[in-house]
Structure formats: C-alpha cells, structure tokens
Design an enzyme around this catalytic site. Structure first.
Site, mmCIF file in Angstrom:
data_model
loop_
_atom_site.group_PDB
_atom_site.id
_atom_site.type_symbol
_atom_site.label_atom_id
_atom_site.label_comp_id
_atom_site.label_asym_id
_atom_site.label_seq_id
_atom_site.Cartn_x
_atom_site.Cartn_y
_atom_site.Cartn_z
ATOM 1 N N ALA A 181 0.829 -1.208 0.000
ATOM 2 C CA ALA A 181 0.000 0.000 0.000
ATOM 3 C C ALA A 181 0.857 1.249 0.000
ATOM 4 C CB ALA A 181 -0.938 -0.014 1.198
ATOM 5 N N GLY A 190 2.908 4.017 -2.833
ATOM 6 C CA GLY A 190 2.394 4.806 -3.949
ATOM 7 C C GLY A 190 1.747 3.928 -5.006
ATOM 8 N N ILE A 229 -3.470 -5.165 1.006
ATOM 9 C CA ILE A 229 -2.723 -5.820 2.084
ATOM 10 C C ILE A 229 -1.352 -5.162 2.234
ATOM 11 C CG2 ILE A 229 -1.675 -8.035 2.755
ATOM 12 C CD1 ILE A 229 -3.933 -9.154 0.667
ATOM 13 N N PHE A 260 16.298 18.062 -13.155
ATOM 14 C CA PHE A 260 16.787 16.839 -12.515
ATOM 15 C C PHE A 260 17.899 16.256 -13.379
ATOM 16 C CE2 PHE A 260 15.197 13.804 -9.168
ATOM 17 C CZ PHE A 260 14.797 14.783 -8.274
ATOM 18 N N GLN A 267 20.851 0.829 -8.523
ATOM 19 C CA GLN A 267 21.272 2.226 -8.629
ATOM 20 C C GLN A 267 21.860 2.768 -7.335
ATOM 21 O OE1 GLN A 267 18.301 5.645 -9.245
ATOM 22 N NE2 GLN A 267 19.570 5.685 -11.080
ATOM 23 N N HIS A 281 22.759 6.257 -5.552
ATOM 24 C CA HIS A 281 22.487 7.691 -5.633
ATOM 25 C C HIS A 281 23.764 8.385 -5.202
ATOM 26 C CE1 HIS A 281 20.756 11.616 -5.102
ATOM 27 N NE2 HIS A 281 19.582 11.190 -5.517
ATOM 28 N N LEU A 314 19.208 10.285 2.299
ATOM 29 C CA LEU A 314 19.387 10.902 0.993
ATOM 30 C C LEU A 314 19.301 12.420 1.043
ATOM 31 C CD1 LEU A 314 19.369 10.277 -2.169
ATOM 32 C CD2 LEU A 314 16.967 10.847 -2.011
ATOM 33 N N GLU A 322 18.425 14.836 -5.419
ATOM 34 C CA GLU A 322 19.029 15.383 -6.620
ATOM 35 C C GLU A 322 18.571 16.821 -6.845
ATOM 36 O OE1 GLU A 322 19.662 12.327 -9.459
ATOM 37 O OE2 GLU A 322 18.631 13.513 -10.966
ATOM 38 N N ARG A 324 22.850 9.536 -12.643
ATOM 39 C CA ARG A 324 23.331 9.020 -11.353
ATOM 40 C C ARG A 324 24.459 8.012 -11.477
ATOM 41 N NH1 ARG A 324 17.460 8.510 -8.333
ATOM 42 N NH2 ARG A 324 17.204 10.753 -8.219
ATOM 43 N N HIS A 329 20.266 2.857 -3.693
ATOM 44 C CA HIS A 329 19.057 3.654 -3.720
ATOM 45 C C HIS A 329 17.863 2.947 -4.339
ATOM 46 C CE1 HIS A 329 16.788 7.335 -3.638
ATOM 47 N NE2 HIS A 329 16.718 7.443 -4.940
ATOM 48 N N ARG A 363 17.968 4.146 -13.916
ATOM 49 C CA ARG A 363 16.759 4.973 -13.878
ATOM 50 C C ARG A 363 17.114 6.454 -13.811
ATOM 51 N NH1 ARG A 363 13.589 7.387 -9.470
ATOM 52 N NH2 ARG A 363 15.102 6.581 -7.992
HETATM 53 C C1 FAD Z 1 15.031 8.338 -0.060
HETATM 54 C C2 FAD Z 1 14.407 8.103 -1.402
HETATM 55 C C3 FAD Z 1 14.145 9.188 -2.241
HETATM 56 C C4 FAD Z 1 13.553 8.989 -3.481
HETATM 57 N N1 FAD Z 1 13.283 10.076 -4.264
HETATM 58 C C5 FAD Z 1 12.651 9.889 -5.450
HETATM 59 C C6 FAD Z 1 12.290 11.007 -6.265
HETATM 60 O O1 FAD Z 1 12.523 12.147 -5.914
HETATM 61 N N2 FAD Z 1 11.663 10.766 -7.437
HETATM 62 C C7 FAD Z 1 11.363 9.503 -7.855
HETATM 63 O O2 FAD Z 1 10.771 9.359 -8.923
HETATM 64 N N3 FAD Z 1 11.688 8.435 -7.096
HETATM 65 C C8 FAD Z 1 12.328 8.596 -5.912
HETATM 66 N N4 FAD Z 1 12.652 7.501 -5.155
HETATM 67 C C9 FAD Z 1 12.222 6.181 -5.581
HETATM 68 C C10 FAD Z 1 10.749 5.961 -5.259
HETATM 69 O O3 FAD Z 1 10.402 6.716 -4.129
HETATM 70 C C11 FAD Z 1 10.420 4.523 -4.973
HETATM 71 O O4 FAD Z 1 10.882 3.731 -6.004
HETATM 72 C C12 FAD Z 1 8.929 4.339 -4.846
HETATM 73 O O5 FAD Z 1 8.393 5.216 -3.884
HETATM 74 C C13 FAD Z 1 8.524 2.929 -4.502
HETATM 75 O O6 FAD Z 1 7.116 2.890 -4.339
HETATM 76 P P1 FAD Z 1 6.328 1.515 -4.238
HETATM 77 O O7 FAD Z 1 4.897 1.853 -4.125
HETATM 78 O O8 FAD Z 1 6.755 0.622 -5.332
HETATM 79 O O9 FAD Z 1 6.880 0.889 -2.891
HETATM 80 P P2 FAD Z 1 6.811 1.387 -1.357
HETATM 81 O O10 FAD Z 1 6.335 2.768 -1.205
HETATM 82 O O11 FAD Z 1 8.119 1.017 -0.765
HETATM 83 O O12 FAD Z 1 5.678 0.483 -0.757
HETATM 84 C C14 FAD Z 1 5.811 -0.895 -0.627
HETATM 85 C C15 FAD Z 1 4.571 -1.428 0.044
HETATM 86 O O13 FAD Z 1 4.612 -2.848 0.027
HETATM 87 C C16 FAD Z 1 4.279 -3.341 1.295
HETATM 88 N N5 FAD Z 1 4.917 -4.642 1.484
HETATM 89 C C17 FAD Z 1 6.210 -4.974 1.250
HETATM 90 N N6 FAD Z 1 6.421 -6.257 1.586
HETATM 91 C C18 FAD Z 1 5.239 -6.756 2.017
HETATM 92 C C19 FAD Z 1 4.803 -8.018 2.521
HETATM 93 N N7 FAD Z 1 5.639 -9.054 2.667
HETATM 94 N N8 FAD Z 1 3.506 -8.159 2.889
HETATM 95 C C20 FAD Z 1 2.646 -7.116 2.793
HETATM 96 N N9 FAD Z 1 3.002 -5.913 2.338
HETATM 97 C C21 FAD Z 1 4.284 -5.736 1.955
HETATM 98 C C22 FAD Z 1 4.758 -2.289 2.255
HETATM 99 O O14 FAD Z 1 4.050 -2.379 3.453
HETATM 100 C C23 FAD Z 1 4.434 -1.017 1.490
HETATM 101 O O15 FAD Z 1 3.102 -0.637 1.725
HETATM 102 C C24 FAD Z 1 13.254 7.683 -3.912
HETATM 103 C C25 FAD Z 1 13.531 6.602 -3.074
HETATM 104 C C26 FAD Z 1 14.118 6.792 -1.840
HETATM 105 C C27 FAD Z 1 14.420 5.621 -0.994
#
Ligand code: FAD
Ligand code: SF4
Ligand code: FES
Lengths: 586, 247
Positions: free
Chosen positions: A13, A15, A36, A117, A231, A233, A243, A246, A288, A356, A391
């Site tokens: 849950a 983004g 979930i 960026f 990657q 950073h 972090l 950028e 990067r 990163h 990326r």
């Molecule tokens: C510090 C930082 C800065 C960043 N800045 C940028 C930026 O400026 N621009 C950009 O484009 N990208 C950026 N990124 C990359 C980007 O933020 C991430 O790639 C992205 O937010 C990942 O989103 P997601 O929804 O895939 O995963 P996440 O937001 O990590 O969510 C994962 C979800 O899966 C759930 N989950 C995981 N395992 C399980 C399990 N076993 N059972 C149930 N649930 C589970 C977790 O509870 C969570 O809800 C950055 C990353 C970091 C770390």
C-alpha cells in the site's frame, strides 16, 4: 484458517498499491478490493522520496525529449514501446494527483512548477518542495479513504502466492497483531511491494524495503528481470545513508573534491557550468550512474575528503543562500543539521554514493502483467522495463502511478475474460503448506545461525562484490557465498515464540526474501560480461550490444542457484548510441 | 568516534505471557551521533531478538517510531542520544492501548483521520484534460503547514483531553480537516464541519497547546484547532442568531 474472498488482492500500500486500489475502485464500485500491507499505508517508503516526479507539461519541453532522456539514461536497456506509453500517460497521472489535492509547488501565476533533474534535457520534474513522495503518498492514502470498497488489511505480512491450475488465485498473509495466517482468495493478485535496497548495508531505503514482493513472485516461478542493475544515488549522508535529493543539484548545488575542484569535468561531464547556474544534462546534472562512478575514481586517486565515516566528496549549496534553501530544500537542511550537524547554508555537506533503487524486479510487460496468468505487478518491485540499466531520477514516482493504474485495468480485463471456478480444496491445501512453513520456523531450536549475523554477512558480500564496480572473480565468490547463506538460512532459530507482533519472525521472513533477491543480483551480474549503466565490470569495461542488448531473466530454483535466460529489448526508434553528457558538444 | 554506555530501560509487555508491563534494562554501547532508534536496533540485533517496536524510514518522515522517551512523546529516530543522560527510559506512546512492548494499537487514530473526509472535495468540476486548478504560492502557503503531518500521533500522546475523552477527534485529525478546508481548490468545508462541530470535535479542546509543542513537523495542530473553533462558533451564530445570513 480464515479465508477472505476478494476480486483483486493487492500486496503493498505504497504509492503504487494505493494508485492501483483507487483505479480499481473508480472503475467498478462493485469490485471487492483487498489492500494488504505489512505497514500502515503512510509508513510505506514512498514517503521518503524528496525530489519529484517527471512528466512533460511545459511548452519548452517535449515527449520526444523525455523519451530520449529516459532511453539514453537507461543505456538503451529500456523497452521503448513501454517508455512511449509511460511518457504519454505521465502528465495525466500527475495532473490527476493535482486534482486530488497534492500540494505541488507553484509558479507565481498559479500553474504547477517544475525543476531540473539529472540526465534530463529540460525542466520537467513536478515537486512539492523536497517532500514530493511524502505528499504523493499522503494524497493517495487520503483519497483512497473515499472508497469504501477498498478494504485494507494493515499490518498483514504476505508470505506465499497461491497458484493452481496455472494461474495465481490468491495469497497467504500473517495478521501481525495476532499471528494468524489468513488466506486471501482472489481472482487476481497485484504485487506492489516496493524495492529491496536493504540487501546492502548502506542505503537510502527504509527497513521495510526487503524485496518480499519480488521473492513472492520469484518463488512462484515468475522470473526476476535485470536484477543486476542496482542504482547508487551519488549524494547520501555518510553516517546514515539518508538521501539528499538530486533537487539539491537541480537547484544549483555543486560537487567538489578535497581540493575544491568540480571533479565531474574530469569524467566527460564538463566543461564546468557557472556556479549557481546549472546547465541541464551536464556536470552535476549528469545521470546518477556516471556521478557515482566518478566518486569511485576520485576515491582511487586519493581526491576524496577523509571523514569519520569514510571517504566523501562535498556537496556545496552555500551559494544558493538561506532563502532559496529554506524555500526549495527545507527538508534537506533539516536532515543535514539533525543527522550530520552540518548546516548547508553555512558549510558544504560531506556525502557519498549510497544504494538507492532497484532497476530490476518482477518481469512484467507493458500491461503490468507477469507471465503467470492472474498475477500483475507495479512500482519498484516490477521491471517493465522503462528504467533500463539506470533509472533517471523522478521517473520512479511517475512510474508508480502510470503502471499502478495500468495494473488495475489489466487485472479487470483479466477478470472480465472469465476465469474458470477455483478448486477450493487445492488452494486451502497450499495455504496449509504456507502455514506449515511458518510453524516449522517456530519449532526449530538450537540453530547455529543468528538472523542478524546472516544478514550482516549478506550485506557485506553485496557491498564488497555487487557495488559500483564489479569483477567476475568477486561476483563468482559472492554467488557461491550467497548460495551457501541460503542453505544456512534453514538453520536460524526464532527466539521469539509469541504470536503477537512478532518482529523476529517478520525479520526472518524478510531475510529469506533478501537472500533470494541477492542471489538473483549476483548471478545476473556475474553472467553479464559487459558494462552498461549501473552495472560496471572492471574486467569487461565496454557495453556489448552484440551479446547483451538483452534483459536478463532469473528463474528460481529451490535447491540450486537461479537459472538465467535472456530476452530481447524492444527497440522501436532509438538505436543504441553514445551517452553524451558533455556540455561542450551542445 | 565517542562511545557511551547507555542504560536503556525499555517497557516490555507480551499479552500472551505477561499479566502486566515491566521494565527491562539493556546496557548499550552508543555512538554520540546515534538516535534512540539506533540503540533499540542494537538491542534487537545483539542482545534480545524478542523486543518489538515499529520503525522504517530512520529519517523522521514515515511516522512509525513514536514512543515516550523519558516520559515525553518523541520520534525514536530523531531523539539524539547526545541530548540524554546515561539512563534513558523508553515506553510506548501514552494514551494508546499497548499491544506488545513498544507497539500500540492505532486503529482509533486511523478511524478518526478517515472520519473528517480528508480528501479534496473540489469546488468545481474540472476534467483532467483541462489542466490544473490554479493555485498561487500565497494560496498554497495558507494550508501548506497542515499538509506536513506524518501521522506520528505524538500530539495524541501529549493531549490531556484525548487521554480523558477518547472520543475527542484530536489534534492531527482536526488539523487535517483544516488543511483541506483552507485549500483554495476545495469546497467541502460544510461536509467536514458536520463531523468536526459535533460534540467530540473541537469543543473538547481546552487549548493546552501541548500538541503543537511536541509536533516534530511544526504542523501546529493547536493553531488549526483554534481556527476551526472560531469558524465553528461563527457558523453557530449565523445559524442560530442570524438565520437569514447564508453560511
Ligand atoms: C530516499 C528516497 C528518495 C527517493 N526520491 C525519489 C524522487 O525524488 N523521485 C522519484 O521518482 N523516485 C524517488 N525515489 C524512488 C521511489 O520513491 C520509490 O521507487 C517508490 O516510492 C517505490 O514505491 P512503491 O509503491 O513501489 O513501494 P513502497 O512505497 O516502498 O511500498 C511498498 C509497500 O509494500 C508493502 N509490502 C512490502 N512487503 C510486504 C509483505 N511481505 N507483505 C505485505 N506488504 C508488503 C509495504 O508495506 C508497502 O506498503 C526515492 C527513493 C528513496 C528511498
Ligand atoms: S500533528 Fe504533528 S505530532 Fe500530530 S500526528 Fe501530525 S506530525 Fe505528529
Ligand atoms: S522510523 Fe520513520 S519516523 Fe522514525
């Protein structure tokens, strides 16, 4: 065992997961949606993203430029049909977030502002100060509360996919508050479980980024794609890995070595741009991978600054002035002062490259579908691939939205195509096996291995052999060792035997997932005998399009290291060329 | 790097085996730049794997790690060891039921957030293709502060009223409603007001201001509450004393 029936189950849950859930709820108010997550949605690591999200909106920008920046930035390992789709959808998705209330930073006339960026030819990164991911996540979470059909299962830890009759029909998850295993029976499953940076000791990734979702799919027979591309950073705080976005460089921050030299000009990214007037796609606004590699060379040459936390270079933002820093980079200032006791208004900040983002992940196509019918994936855990070998910053947040929504639409189309009825007995039996696996973890006693010990060995191996520069020899050793760790993993003992919020158990399961992912990384890297994007080999220093203009696919094998296969990259209009980040030639 | 031996007193409670909570002390070698969360992680990795607590980001943005540190609500990832003496007591957030060790039940808080309709209810319909709702930097500034809430619940742990009247909506939920009410794109204030102006809404607040003091993100929920309360009072007068005036 409790059985929960849903039309679509979403694992994660953050983004991506929230965008998926909203798209499903909007498209069909009758759908039963199970969302979930092992943490409450707003704890997901999307909250940590600072810089922003890319999407063409301004008149001086173009879809063609975004395409070329992305494909070139990815060292031509991106699937170009997917990139085209992504770029076309990007502005719509970011605009949708605006309509949902995201507090994007604005121009004086009230239109949405964009910032430069790395690796981008034009300004196209939408931002909300330097908390863009945080605001995106909270906007999505809050918007999701509008839809009563999104049923949340917060603090449920997914353990296994249920696959019968050649299609994915649900999963099992542990309710962390009670320890009870729950069976989710669903017409389709969408994995949005995020990245796996925690395989490494020094990372910007939060504790939850342990590759669980990748491992779920991988163990169910779905290949992991391009896992060797990890990657770094270039600008992490040296003591914590926190972090500094950028956006610091986008706003005009510069990188200097111990002699005060803007060393990037010595690595094909010059000539020097005027201080405080960043030039797009050169110097500090290079990609990067190149910036992190330049650090490595500076370190070898002895040009880095010695700090208590190892070798660093300096990120100097002083010339931006207090007003601009407070307005555009308030979080960066707060983080540097709090965690490193350095105020960027007054002093240059020591930084070094930090793990990163995973370019690789669950093998999906342009529709966010995996090869396993009924299983879809989106977000950082998936690999479409629009990111290729490296990326571009700010493409990921947009990717969550574009492919999160696409996964929802594809899952709905799949449900409408009418699957045959499920064999409930077979699914229940599988859920029983998943339960038994957990029970046996508890039952073990006197195991010789500790969880934190094994985890440290894995992290050290990854840092030493799977870092910015790699060698065949080192990778071969790492592969053997990780395979050995996988065997030894069977010997860990859980000391916490409680059912209630057992984080010993959760960490053990997370370590299991990370070991599987780490093996896919090292084996993929060992077998890719070329240098491309974030994968740099000291023994094969050139890109080899003849042999390796291909995605790698790692297939899980329970008793052996993964089997690696290759898949052609989709090239529609941009033939592999030279990645040029030198301002001189423009 | 200077190292200091800290006595970390941690509240332990396992509902399956303990009849009541107890304190357990761990001796932890801490670096001065560490935060309390680092010390807890040290315990977890080296001394006692059975300790349970929530954390993820380690950068004060995910809101997971709120706990009482020496009796004050704090984020464990932003409570620096250097600011404490050699003995530090760590307990679960006050005013929330303990589930286990430092883990509390947060469903009530989440339900309250959800109850205030915390999403944009647009003033006017506008298709995505028609572009953004224009919003000037000044209009953005009007509500920006209230968007910074990380849902860490420290303000609830500090709020004497929430401790006494658990039905009270509480600081963060009201600040969130206020965030949308103040957004120039939003037209949903009347709908939200129904929830907020109800008995357990703003009226419970006795303006102690403890919430704003402990807020790690400077959201100033007390300020939001005050503004909402004034607005609600005006609504009340308009409705009851001047029914001819449209709200
Ligand atoms: C510090 C930082 C800065 C960043 N800045 C940028 C930026 O400026 N621009 C950009 O484009 N990208 C950026 N990124 C990359 C980007 O933020 C991430 O790639 C992205 O937010 C990942 O989103 P997601 O929804 O895939 O995963 P996440 O937001 O990590 O969510 C994962 C979800 O899966 C759930 N989950 C995981 N395992 C399980 C399990 N076993 N059972 C149930 N649930 C589970 C977790 O509870 C969570 O809800 C950055 C990353 C970091 C770390
Ligand atoms: S208002 Fe402040 S203290 Fe309260 S939950 Fe939000 S961030 Fe935490
Ligand atoms: S760990 Fe995220 S706020 Fe402390």
């Amino acid at each position: 065992m409790e059985i929960i029936k849903a039309d679509v189950a979403i694992v994660g849950a953050g983004g991506a997961g929230l965008r998926t859930a909203i798209a499903l709820a909007e498209a069909d108010p009758k759908l039963r949606i199970a969302l979930i997550s092992k943490v409450y949605p707003m704890r997901s690591h999307t909250c940590a993203a600072e810089g922003g999200a890319a999407g063409v909106i301004k008149s001086d920008d173009s879809m063609t430029d975004h395409f070329n920046d992305t494909v070139g930035g990815g060292d031509w390992l991106c699937d170009q049909d997917a990139v085209d789709f992504f770029i076309a959808e990007a502005p719509k998705e970011l605009m949708q977030l605006e309509h949902w209330g995201c507090p994007w930073s604005r121009e004086p006339d009230g239109s949405v502002a964009v910032r430069p960026f790395g690796g981008m030819k034009n300004k196209r990164t939408w931002y909300a100060a330097d908390k863009s991911g945080f605001h995106i996540l909270h906007t999505l979470f809050q918007t999701s509360l509008k839809y009563p059909t999104i049923q949340r299962f917060d603090e449920y830890f997914a353990t296994d996919l249920l696959v019968d009759d050649g299609r994915c029909q649900g999963l099992t998850a542990i309710a962390m508050m009670t320890g009870q295993m729950t069976q989710f029976q669903a017409g389709a499953v969408i994995i949005t479980a995020g990245g796996a940076g925690r395989m490494f000791p020094f990372t910007t990734n939060g504790a939850i980024k342990t590759g669980d979702g990748m491992a779920l799919a991988y163990r169910a027979g779905v290949p992991l794609k391009d896992m060797e591309f990890v990657q770094y950073h270039p600008t992490g705080l040296p003591n914590t890995g926190i972090l500094l976005t950028e956006g610091c460089r986008g706003e005009g921050g510069i990188l200097v070595n111990k002699d005060g030299r803007r060393y990037l000009q010595d690595y094909g990214m010059g000539p020097e741009s005027p201080i405080g007037q960043p030039v797009l796609k050169t110097m500090e606004l290079g990609p990067r991978d190149r910036l992190s590699q330049a650090f490595w060379h500076e370190q070898r040459k002895g040009n880095t600054v010695q700090t208590r936390w190892g070798d660093c270079v300096l990120l100097d933002m002083r010339h931006l002035g207090e007003k601009k820093i407070n307005e555009r980079l308030p979080f960066v200032r707060d983080l540097s002062i709090s965690y490193l006791s350095v105020d960027p208004v007054k002093d240059p900040v020591p930084i070094r490259p930090v793990v990163h983002y995973m370019m690789g992940g669950i093998h999906t196509d342009i529709n966010a579908a995996t090869p396993l019918p009924g299983l879809f994936a989106a977000g950082e855990c998936a690999c479409v691939s629009i990111n290729g070998a490296n990326r571009l910053g700010s493409n990921s947040l947009t990717e969550l939205l574009v492919f999160g929504r696409q996964a929802a639409l594809s899952a709905m189309a799949y449900l409408e195509s009418g699957a045959s009825p499920s064999n409930d007995a077979a699914l229940a039996a599988q859920a029983g096996e998943a339960q038994a696996r957990i029970t046996s973890l508890f039952a073990k006693s006197g195991g010789a291995e500790t969880l934190s010990g094994l985890r440290k060995e894995m992290m050290d191996l990854m840092e030493e052999h799977a870092g910015i520069y790699r060698t065949g020899e080192g990778l071969a050793a790492a592969c053997d060792k990780i395979f050995e760790l996988r065997q030894r993993y069977a010997d860990i003992e859980l000391h916490d035997k409680s059912n209630v919020y057992n984080t010993d158990l959760v960490q053990a399961l997370e370590l299991g997932a990370m070991l599987d992912c780490a093996e896919a990384v090292t084996v993929g890297a060992r077998d890719r005998k070329e240098s491309r994007g974030a994968h740099q080999r000291l023994d094969f220093t050139e890109r080899d399009d003849q042999t390796y203009l291909k995605h790698s696919l790692a297939y899980y094998q329970p008793k052996e290291p993964p089997h690696i296969d290759y898949l052609d990259v989709v090239i529609t209009k941009s033939q592999p060329g030279v990645r040029d980040y030198s301002g001189a030639k423009k | 790097m200077s190292e200091r031996q800290i006595q970390l007193e941690v509240l332990r409670y396992n509902p399956e085996t303990d009849s009541e909570p107890r304190l357990q002390t761990y001796s932890v070698p801490c670096l001065n730049e560490w935060v309390v969360l680092d010390a807890l992680n040290y315990v977890k990795d080296n001394l006692d794997t059975t300790l349970s607590y929530r954390w993820s980001c380690h950068m004060a943005v995910c809101g997971s790690c709120g706990m009482m540190i020496n009796g004050e609500p704090k984020l464990a990832c932003k409570a620096f060891i250097r600011e404490y003496a050699d003995q530090i007591r760590v307990e679960p957030l006050a005013n929330f039921p303990i589930e286990r060790d430092l883990v509390t039940a947060v469903e009530d808080f989440i339900a309250k957030l959800a109850s205030v309709k915390p999403y944009l209810i647009p003033k006017e319909d506008k298709p995505i293709e028609a572009g953004e709702f224009k919003q000037t930097p000044t209009e953005l500034k009007k509500y920006k502060q209230y968007t910074l809430c990380i849902n860490c619940m420290l303000c609830y742990a500090a709020c004497p009223q929430y401790g006494l009247v658990p039905e009270f909506l509480g600081p963060a939920a009201i600040a969130l409603a206020h965030r949308y009410n103040q957004d120039s794109r939003d037209g949903g204030r009347d709908q939200r007001q129904e929830v907020i102006a109800s008995h357990e809404g703003v009226w419970e607040c006795s303006f102690v201001g403890a919430c704003s003091e402990v807020c790690p993100k400077h959201v100033d929920p007390a300020g939001a509450l005050q503004q909402v309360k004034i607005a609600s009072t005006i609504d009340w007068y308009k409705e009851h004393l001047m029914p001819w005036v449209k709200k």
